[in-house]
Design a protein around this motif. Structure first.
Motif, PDB file in Angstrom:
ATOM      1  N   ALA A  90       0.832  -1.246   0.081  1.00 42.87           N
ATOM      2  CA  ALA A  90       0.145   0.140  -0.167  1.00 42.87           C
ATOM      3  C   ALA A  90       0.704   1.345  -0.034  1.00 42.87           C
ATOM      4  O   ALA A  90       1.909   1.377  -0.652  1.00 42.87           O
ATOM      5  CB  ALA A  90      -0.989  -0.156   1.418  1.00 42.87           C
ATOM      6  N   THR A  91       0.539   2.162   0.792  1.00 39.92           N
ATOM      7  CA  THR A  91       1.312   3.524   0.922  1.00 39.92           C
ATOM      8  C   THR A  91       2.679   3.389   1.104  1.00 39.92           C
ATOM      9  O   THR A  91       3.717   3.998   0.393  1.00 39.92           O
ATOM     10  CB  THR A  91       0.837   4.468   2.010  1.00 39.92           C
ATOM     11  N   ASP A  92       3.180   2.366   1.818  1.00 41.54           N
ATOM     12  CA  ASP A  92       4.967   2.338   2.381  1.00 41.54           C
ATOM     13  C   ASP A  92       5.403   1.747   1.218  1.00 41.54           C
ATOM     14  O   ASP A  92       6.593   2.495   0.731  1.00 41.54           O
ATOM     15  CB  ASP A  92       4.543   1.157   3.328  1.00 41.54           C
ATOM     16  N   ARG A 148       4.317   2.315  -2.079  1.00 35.52           N
ATOM     17  CA  ARG A 148       4.517   3.824  -2.841  1.00 35.52           C
ATOM     18  C   ARG A 148       5.514   4.713  -2.481  1.00 35.52           C
ATOM     19  O   ARG A 148       6.364   5.247  -3.483  1.00 35.52           O
ATOM     20  CB  ARG A 148       3.206   4.499  -3.057  1.00 35.52           C
ATOM     21  N   VAL A 149       5.902   4.615  -1.292  1.00 31.40           N
ATOM     22  CA  VAL A 149       6.933   5.723  -0.929  1.00 31.40           C
ATOM     23  C   VAL A 149       8.295   5.011  -1.257  1.00 31.40           C
ATOM     24  O   VAL A 149       9.088   6.044  -1.786  1.00 31.40           O
ATOM     25  CB  VAL A 149       7.021   5.680   0.821  1.00 31.40           C
ATOM     26  N   ARG A 204       4.773  17.161   1.347  1.00 36.35           N
ATOM     27  CA  ARG A 204       3.879  16.301   0.218  1.00 36.35           C
ATOM     28  C   ARG A 204       2.469  17.345   0.060  1.00 36.35           C
ATOM     29  O   ARG A 204       1.310  16.764   0.165  1.00 36.35           O
ATOM     30  CB  ARG A 204       3.396  15.183   0.865  1.00 36.35           C
ATOM     31  N   LEU A 207       2.433   9.702  -4.543  1.00 35.61           N
ATOM     32  CA  LEU A 207       2.443   9.106  -3.019  1.00 35.61           C
ATOM     33  C   LEU A 207       1.189   9.456  -2.225  1.00 35.61           C
ATOM     34  O   LEU A 207       0.605   8.684  -1.264  1.00 35.61           O
ATOM     35  CB  LEU A 207       3.625   9.791  -2.263  1.00 35.61           C
ATOM     36  N   THR A 259      -1.817  10.450  -3.349  1.00 36.75           N
ATOM     37  CA  THR A 259      -3.106   9.998  -3.969  1.00 36.75           C
ATOM     38  C   THR A 259      -3.098   8.545  -4.618  1.00 36.75           C
ATOM     39  O   THR A 259      -4.344   8.172  -4.989  1.00 36.75           O
ATOM     40  CB  THR A 259      -3.551  11.114  -5.273  1.00 36.75           C
ATOM     41  N   GLY A 260      -2.114   7.963  -4.870  1.00 38.23           N
ATOM     42  CA  GLY A 260      -2.034   6.823  -5.778  1.00 38.23           C
ATOM     43  C   GLY A 260      -2.303   6.994  -7.151  1.00 38.23           C
ATOM     44  O   GLY A 260      -2.371   5.931  -7.890  1.00 38.23           O
TER      45      GLY A 260
END
Length: 219
Positions: free
Chosen positions: A74-76, A78-79, A142, A207, A209-210
């Motif tokens: 997920a977000t991690d 993407r980072v 961000r 990052l 919004t995806g």
């Protein structure tokens, strides 16, 4: 364990910010060397690019290690992926600053930029340096509004790029072919520098919004 992991993600961001500071200084120094025909300063920009390359290599190594060791989702995830992409764009910004310096070295002791275009290239250098700083701030905050502002500021660099070509196509342009080629290349280096800063901004949007379509920018 998660606290340690997120600390490592923060270190990736710090590394990227440090890279933007290096390339911002590089494009500023390269522009001064260009306009002043300063060989010593140009040589220092060329040599300093190795520091940017080393910073990218270290950051990418850490990011790949995190992918292998933590298997983020997920977000991690993407980072980490965005950090790899951004480091490549920022490293390319350093290469473009080096290219400007190399053009200065190539034509030394002659000044590469004709007097009529010196103010335009000075503005290009100032704008490029500002974009570097904005990219670093954006990685830190961000902030989607700041991402849109960065792309708007890049429009100025594009406008200056067009002004260079307008000047070269004017009836009173009498510079030799070598100068025309040099100026064309240099203007393109600055324009591409801005494009890579925009790429960083779009990665930050990704990052948050995806979405990497870039549609959030400029709205």
């Amino acid at each position: 364990m998660r606290e340690v992991f997120h600390h490592e993600l923060d270190q990736l961001a710090d590394g990227l910010i440090g890279m933007t500071e290096l390339v911002g200084q590089a494009i500023d120094d390269a522009t001064r060397a260009l306009l002043e025909a300063d060989l010593q300063l140009a040589e220092s920009v060329i040599a300093a690019d190795a520091q940017v390359d080393a910073a990218q290599a270290e950051l990418d190594e850490r990011a790949i290690e995190l992918l292998a060791r933590q298997a983020p989702v997920a977000t991690d995830l993407r980072v980490v992926v965005a950090a790899l992409r951004m480091s490549s764009s920022i490293e390319r910004m350093g290469d473009l600053a080096r290219h400007v310096a190399q053009q200065t070295r190539l034509r030394f002791p002659r000044s590469v930029v004709p007097e009529s275009l010196a103010p335009t290239f000075e503005k290009m250098g100032q704008t490029a340096q500002r974009l570097s700083g904005e990219a670093g701030d954006l990685i830190r905050t961000r902030d989607l509004a700041a991402a849109a502002k960065l792309e708007s500021d890049d429009d100025l660099l594009d406008q200056l790029h067009r002004q260079v070509f307008t000047r070269m196509m004017a009836a009173d342009w009498t510079e030799p072919a070598e100068t025309t080629v040099d100026v064309t290349l240099l203007s393109r280096f600055y324009e591409r520098f801005g494009d890579h800063a925009v790429s960083v901004a779009r990665r930050v949007v990704f990052l948050v919004t995806g979405d990497y379509s870039g549609s959030t920018l400029g709205e």
